[in-house]
Write a protein that holds these residues in place. Structure first.
Motif, PDB file in Angstrom:
ATOM      1  N   GLY A 159      20.886 -12.679  -4.005  1.00 33.58           N
ATOM      2  CA  GLY A 159      20.463 -13.217  -2.880  1.00 33.58           C
ATOM      3  C   GLY A 159      19.030 -13.215  -3.084  1.00 33.58           C
ATOM      4  N   VAL A 160      18.136 -12.184  -2.921  1.00 27.44           N
ATOM      5  CA  VAL A 160      16.547 -12.117  -2.944  1.00 27.44           C
ATOM      6  C   VAL A 160      16.239 -11.316  -3.815  1.00 27.44           C
ATOM      7  CG1 VAL A 160      14.755 -11.675  -1.729  1.00 27.44           C
ATOM      8  CG2 VAL A 160      16.590 -12.883  -0.697  1.00 27.44           C
ATOM      9  N   TYR A 161      15.280 -11.483  -4.538  1.00 27.58           N
ATOM     10  CA  TYR A 161      14.642 -10.444  -5.730  1.00 27.58           C
ATOM     11  C   TYR A 161      13.106 -10.536  -5.422  1.00 27.58           C
ATOM     12  CZ  TYR A 161      13.382  -7.805  -9.792  1.00 27.58           C
ATOM     13  OH  TYR A 161      12.971  -6.880 -10.706  1.00 27.58           O
ATOM     14  N   SER A 162      12.396  -9.325  -5.039  1.00 20.93           N
ATOM     15  CA  SER A 162      11.096  -9.019  -4.715  1.00 20.93           C
ATOM     16  C   SER A 162      10.341  -8.208  -5.481  1.00 20.93           C
ATOM     17  CB  SER A 162      10.900  -8.907  -3.111  1.00 20.93           C
ATOM     18  OG  SER A 162       9.557  -8.807  -2.880  1.00 20.93           O
ATOM     19  N   THR A 163       9.212  -8.359  -6.121  1.00 18.19           N
ATOM     20  CA  THR A 163       8.670  -7.315  -6.881  1.00 18.19           C
ATOM     21  C   THR A 163       7.004  -7.292  -6.702  1.00 18.19           C
ATOM     22  OG1 THR A 163       8.082  -6.699  -9.299  1.00 18.19           O
ATOM     23  CG2 THR A 163       8.340  -8.958  -8.878  1.00 18.19           C
ATOM     24  N   HIS A 164       6.670  -6.065  -6.298  1.00 15.22           N
ATOM     25  CA  HIS A 164       5.174  -5.891  -6.184  1.00 15.22           C
ATOM     26  C   HIS A 164       4.716  -6.627  -4.822  1.00 15.22           C
ATOM     27  CE1 HIS A 164       5.493  -4.360 -10.177  1.00 15.22           C
ATOM     28  NE2 HIS A 164       4.826  -3.419  -9.738  1.00 15.22           N
ATOM     29  N   GLY A 165       5.387  -6.498  -3.858  1.00 12.46           N
ATOM     30  CA  GLY A 165       4.867  -7.178  -2.485  1.00 12.46           C
ATOM     31  C   GLY A 165       5.627  -6.466  -1.478  1.00 12.46           C
ATOM     32  N   ASP A 166       5.140  -6.681  -0.339  1.00  8.10           N
ATOM     33  CA  ASP A 166       5.779  -6.418   0.987  1.00  8.10           C
ATOM     34  C   ASP A 166       7.076  -7.343   1.384  1.00  8.10           C
ATOM     35  OD1 ASP A 166       4.024  -4.270   1.412  1.00  8.10           O
ATOM     36  OD2 ASP A 166       2.925  -5.109   2.847  1.00  8.10           O
ATOM     37  N   ILE A 167       8.164  -6.747   1.843  1.00  9.48           N
ATOM     38  CA  ILE A 167       9.051  -7.884   2.329  1.00  9.48           C
ATOM     39  C   ILE A 167       9.705  -7.165   3.550  1.00  9.48           C
ATOM     40  CG2 ILE A 167      10.926  -6.789   0.898  1.00  9.48           C
ATOM     41  CD1 ILE A 167      12.117  -9.626   0.547  1.00  9.48           C
ATOM     42  N   SER A 168       9.977  -8.192   4.508  1.00 11.42           N
ATOM     43  CA  SER A 168      10.625  -8.051   5.906  1.00 11.42           C
ATOM     44  C   SER A 168      11.968  -8.931   6.070  1.00 11.42           C
ATOM     45  CB  SER A 168       9.612  -7.990   6.892  1.00 11.42           C
ATOM     46  OG  SER A 168      10.235  -7.675   8.014  1.00 11.42           O
ATOM     47  N   LEU A 169      13.088  -8.502   6.464  1.00 11.85           N
ATOM     48  CA  LEU A 169      14.053  -9.144   7.028  1.00 11.85           C
ATOM     49  C   LEU A 169      14.530  -8.739   8.163  1.00 11.85           C
ATOM     50  CD1 LEU A 169      14.292  -8.710   3.405  1.00 11.85           C
ATOM     51  CD2 LEU A 169      16.409  -9.584   4.024  1.00 11.85           C
ATOM     52  N   ALA A 170      14.726  -9.667   9.232  1.00 14.23           N
ATOM     53  CA  ALA A 170      15.222  -9.226  10.459  1.00 14.23           C
ATOM     54  C   ALA A 170      16.137 -10.283  10.878  1.00 14.23           C
ATOM     55  CB  ALA A 170      14.066  -9.305  11.410  1.00 14.23           C
ATOM     56  N   THR A 171      17.193  -9.802  11.593  1.00 15.72           N
ATOM     57  CA  THR A 171      18.369 -10.482  12.311  1.00 15.72           C
ATOM     58  C   THR A 171      18.841 -11.746  11.333  1.00 15.72           C
ATOM     59  OG1 THR A 171      16.717 -12.045  13.297  1.00 15.72           O
ATOM     60  CG2 THR A 171      17.375  -9.947  14.706  1.00 15.72           C
ATOM     61  N   GLY A 172      19.116 -11.325  10.239  1.00 14.73           N
ATOM     62  CA  GLY A 172      19.653 -12.382   9.207  1.00 14.73           C
ATOM     63  C   GLY A 172      21.307 -11.599   8.719  1.00 14.73           C
ATOM     64  N   THR A 173      21.896 -12.747   7.959  1.00 13.97           N
ATOM     65  CA  THR A 173      23.172 -12.325   7.331  1.00 13.97           C
ATOM     66  C   THR A 173      22.945 -12.633   5.837  1.00 13.97           C
ATOM     67  OG1 THR A 173      24.616 -12.793   9.121  1.00 13.97           O
ATOM     68  CG2 THR A 173      25.636 -12.802   6.893  1.00 13.97           C
TER      69      THR A 173
END
Length: 198
Positions: free
Chosen positions: A66-80
């Motif tokens: 789905g999602v790949y994040s490296t060396h950063g901030d990440i925020s997920l809210a109210t999602g599926t």
């Protein structure tokens, strides 16, 4: 609502690829992205990412379906986050980084994000993390069916069904677990030891 769908990449980020930049996405759907390497629907490198009311569906990648994040901030809210598949790593959300990075998941639903090796729904390596008020169900993995972590963090107000939460920390003091529900055979394991319920 915006839709990002059916994208394909020979390396990273089937639908969205962001590097060294901030990204904010609200009220959108990312679906059916395909990446040979990382981030079927979204790949972020050295970037701060905010996803609000975003559904991440049916992505495919070697790591981070789905999602790949490296060396950063990440925020997920109210999602599926559902139906994403990875060959290795995490089907739903995979994050790598260090202690200066923060992962925040709030009021999200993770379901049926299968993969082969480690952490079906969420895998966090190195970054600090907080998961709250979220639901985990379905998924299949050889090691940890819901949430795999290798760094300090907090899990609160969340619910796990037929899935296993596995924390790879040798020091349980670095893992805070508050007011969660583990149902239908779900369990918690710390430091690679099976069956330790906290």
């Amino acid at each position: 609502a915006a839709r990002f769908e059916n994208g394909s990449s020979a390396d990273n980020g089937g639908n969205i690829h962001v590097s060294a930049s901030d990204l904010v996405v609200s009220n959108a759907t990312l679906s059916s992205g395909d990446a040979t390497e990382r981030g079927g629907n979204l790949y972020a490198s050295y970037s701060n990412v905010t996803l609000s009311s975003v559904n991440v569906l049916d992505g495919f990648a070697n790591s981070g379906g789905g999602v790949y994040s490296t060396h950063g901030d990440i925020s997920l809210a109210t999602g599926t986050i559902a139906g994403n598949v990875a060959q290795d790593g995490a089907g739903g959300l995979e994050v790598g980084g260090n202690s200066s990075n923060q992962v925040t998941v709030d009021a999200c639903t993770f379901t049926n994000n299968p993969m082969i090796a480690v952490g079906a729904d969420v895998l966090v390596t190195g970054a600090n993390w907080e998961v709250r008020n979220s639901l985990f169900s379905g998924g299949a993995a050889d090691s940890g069916n819901a949430l795999n972590v290798t760094s300090p963090g907090t899990l609160s107000g969340s619910e796990f069904h037929s899935a296993r939460m596995l924390g790879y920390r040798t020091d349980p003091a670095e893992l805070t677990i508050i007011d969660n529900r583990f149902c239908d055979g779900a369990a918690v394991s710390l430091g690679g030891r099976g069956g330790d319920y906290v």
